[in-house]
Design an enzyme around this catalytic site. Structure first.
Site, PDB file in Angstrom:
ATOM      1  CD  GLU A 285      -1.954   2.072   1.977  1.00 41.26           C
ATOM      2  OE1 GLU A 285      -1.710   3.145   1.367  1.00 41.26           O
ATOM      3  OE2 GLU A 285      -2.060   1.987   3.195  1.00 41.26           O
TER       4      GLU A 285
ATOM      5  CB  CYS B  68      -1.050   7.108   1.333  1.00 41.04           C
ATOM      6  SG  CYS B  68      -1.977   6.067   2.379  1.00 41.04           S
TER       7      CYS B  68
HETATM    8  C1  UN1 Z   1      -2.689   6.104   4.987  1.00 38.87           C
HETATM    9  O1  UN1 Z   1      -2.498   7.297   4.791  1.00 38.87           O
HETATM   10  O2  UN1 Z   1      -1.752   5.259   4.893  1.00 38.87           O
HETATM   11  O3  UN1 Z   1      -8.566   6.855   4.442  1.00 38.87           O
HETATM   12  C2  UN1 Z   1      -3.958   5.534   5.452  1.00 38.87           C
HETATM   13  C3  UN1 Z   1      -7.831   7.470   5.219  1.00 38.87           C
HETATM   14  C4  UN1 Z   1      -7.426   6.767   6.488  1.00 38.87           C
HETATM   15  C5  UN1 Z   1      -6.280   5.853   6.221  1.00 38.87           C
HETATM   16  C6  UN1 Z   1      -5.110   6.485   5.528  1.00 38.87           C
HETATM   17  N1  UN1 Z   1      -8.555   6.040   6.988  1.00 38.87           N
HETATM   18  O4  UN1 Z   1      -7.421   8.589   5.013  1.00 38.87           O
END
Ligand code: UN1
Length: 510
Positions: free
Chosen positions: A263, A297
């Site tokens: 990921e 992310c």
């Molecule tokens: C991440 O930034 O690795 O959807 C995860 C979202 C959070 C998870 C982000 N629930 O922004």
């Protein structure tokens, strides 16, 4: 709550041991790693890093524990996970606060992160009574065919600083109910949050006589991740972080024909249609772009705005950015906390220089903040630039609150622009026009793992599969049937006849 009280509640001492096999800590013998808060630049605590020998000990214990743990009925493993969820509820306040202090996200988001951990526990408990396989109809008489899912073994988890604790729980809670053991390498930028989680879970492991080795922790840097990626005792490595890191992990794991669950980076866009509810679009865009100081992310990095609402929406953005309070994330008044460290600040400054060099027009100027309250040197101003989508800097994920905006005329062009980046994590369209929404979600629409309508790009719920395509790595964690990544599929055919008919009608007799 004062930070030293938070630390003592979570069992953090001045120098933490650095490796654990579950309820037991091992005094790691590698170099000491100090964790400084980006909030105020102060030392939180130090932790020993692992040597190869320490690493081997934790992995060996995880292997030993697997032999026993896989024999526990899945609902019994689920009961342990249920108690982990209870423990996290009990520690939500101090753990959320520590995450906020060590990582720099707002306190609300720190609590939110712990809530995501609680949510995955609940999800995994239910799952522990499911984990369904299919039955099929055999072409041969008096034969039965079905499939079942078995555990894999030791799951290695490499997580990133931006979600210091939640991503571990997404992986480990599913891996546990599936019968695996886990070894976690938290980010070296947020090791203390990892230690805190281990202390919390240790209580539950002890109370339930869980075999020592089911839940291991190793603190270390890049080399530790490489050991894991090259280690055939670890059949699955789940890694979250940059595309560069993911390519290295993916290649090393693939070279030994192991499995990886990746990921990685995103370059997420929101399309703002002329049929959008602009107030909803504005709130979604701002939380998406400046939440976690642009270090999710799923952060909104690009806005692709219809020409008929472009000027109007831009004005709204500028006005809203003026209201943003940048400061101590533990202060509920602040919207934007610091970046993780000064390297991140340098990357932010570099991206701004690049976008200007490419000809980007400044809509909201950035800048590094200094003076009272900003002593850590990690606070920056969220910035907005008008850009062309194809510029290399726009194609690149910079983990900072920099928002790129651009204009479109036809929706098909906007969709093409949204897809025209190397990453494929999250995407959204703001529209009240159902034709536009459905086109965006169709096979010719967004190419991302997540595509939303009238919701921003970040803030996904636990029940959905999370991950993305292209350079995002293709992995899916958390909800839906993501649990299958933590198991191996076995097809079983049983003959209860007194003959041995061959499939495909083949005749063979001796
Ligand atoms: C991440 O930034 O690795 O959807 C995860 C979202 C959070 C998870 C982000 N629930 O922004």
């Amino acid at each position: 709550m004062k930070m030293n009280k938070v630390l003592s509640k979570l069992g953090i001492v001045q120098v933490n041991e650095g490796a654990a096999t579950g309820a037991k800590w091992i005094k790691a013998k590698g170099e000491k790693l100090e964790s400084y808060s980006p909030v105020d630049g102060k030392l939180i605590a130090a932790v020993n890093t692992v040597t190869r020998e320490n690493y081997d000990e934790v992995i060996a214990q995880a292997q030993t524990a697997f032999a026993e743990w896989r024999m526990w009925p899945a609902p019994k493993r689920g009961e342990v996970v249920r108690q982990v969820g209870e423990a996290l509820r009990k520690y939500k306040e101090p753990l959320g606060r520590l995450v906020s202090y060590e990582m720099g996200k707002s306190l609300q988001e720190g609590y939110g992160e712990v809530q995501e951990m609680i949510d995955i526990c609940d999800f995994a408990v239910g799952l522990s009574r499911q984990l369904y396989g299919l039955t099929m109809h055999s072409e041969r008489p008096q034969h039965r065919m079905y499939e079942q899912w078995h555990p894999l073994g030791v799951v290695g988890i490499i997580s990133a600083f931006n979600f210091p604790v939640a991503v571990w729980s997404w992986n480990s809670m599913l891996a546990f109910v599936c019968g695996n053991t886990c070894v976690w390498k938290p980010s070296e930028k947020t090791p203390i949050s990892g230690i805190a989680c281990q202390n919390i879970i240790a209580e539950v492991l002890k109370a339930n006589n869980v075999p020592e080795g089911v839940c291991g922790l190793i603190i270390g840097g890049r080399e530790t991740g490489e050991w894991m990626s090259n280690d055939s005792r670890v059949p699955l490595v789940s890694a979250t972080g940059s595309t560069r890191m993911g390519k290295a992990v993916g290649a090393a794991v693939a070279a030994r024909l192991g499995r990886s669950l990746l990921e990685l980076g995103g370059n997420n866009a929101i399309i703002v249609s002329e049929s959008a509810d602009l107030n909803i679009a504005l709130r979604a865009a701002i939380f998406g772009a400046v939440g976690t100081a642009g270090q999710r992310c799923t952060t909104t990095r690009r806005l692709i705005i219809h020409e008929n609402v472009y000027e109007q929406f831009k004005k709204k953005l500028v006005a809203a950015y003026k209201q943003l309070v940048i400061g101590d994330p533990l202060d509920e008044q602040s919207h934007v906390g610091p970046l993780i460290d000064q390297d991140a600040v340098a990357a932010y400054a570099h991206a701004i220089a690049e976008v200007k060099k490419a000809g980007g027009k400044t809509i909201v100027a950035g800048g590094i903040l200094t003076g009272e309250g900003y002593e850590s040197g990690c606070y920056v101003k969220p910035a907005i630039f008008e850009v062309q989508n194809e510029w290399p800097i726009v194609q690149h994920e910079t983990f900072a609150p920099i928002l790129y905006i651009t204009k479109y005329t036809a929706l098909t062009d906007a969709i093409a622009m949204q897809n025209n980046v190397p990453q494929g994590l999250s995407s959204a369209i703001m529209t009240l026009n159902m034709r536009e929404a459905e086109l965006f979600l169709s096979a010719t629409g967004s190419d991302c793992g997540i595509a939303n309508v009238n919701i921003g790009t970040s803030g996904a719920e636990i029940g959905g599969a999370f991950g993305g395509e292209k350079e995002t790595g293709g992995g899916r964690e958390r909800g839906s049937d993501s649990w299958k990544a933590y198991r191996r599929r076995q097809t079983n055919t049983i003959n209860y006849s007194d003959q041995l008919p061959l499939a495909q009608g083949i005749k063979f007799s001796v």
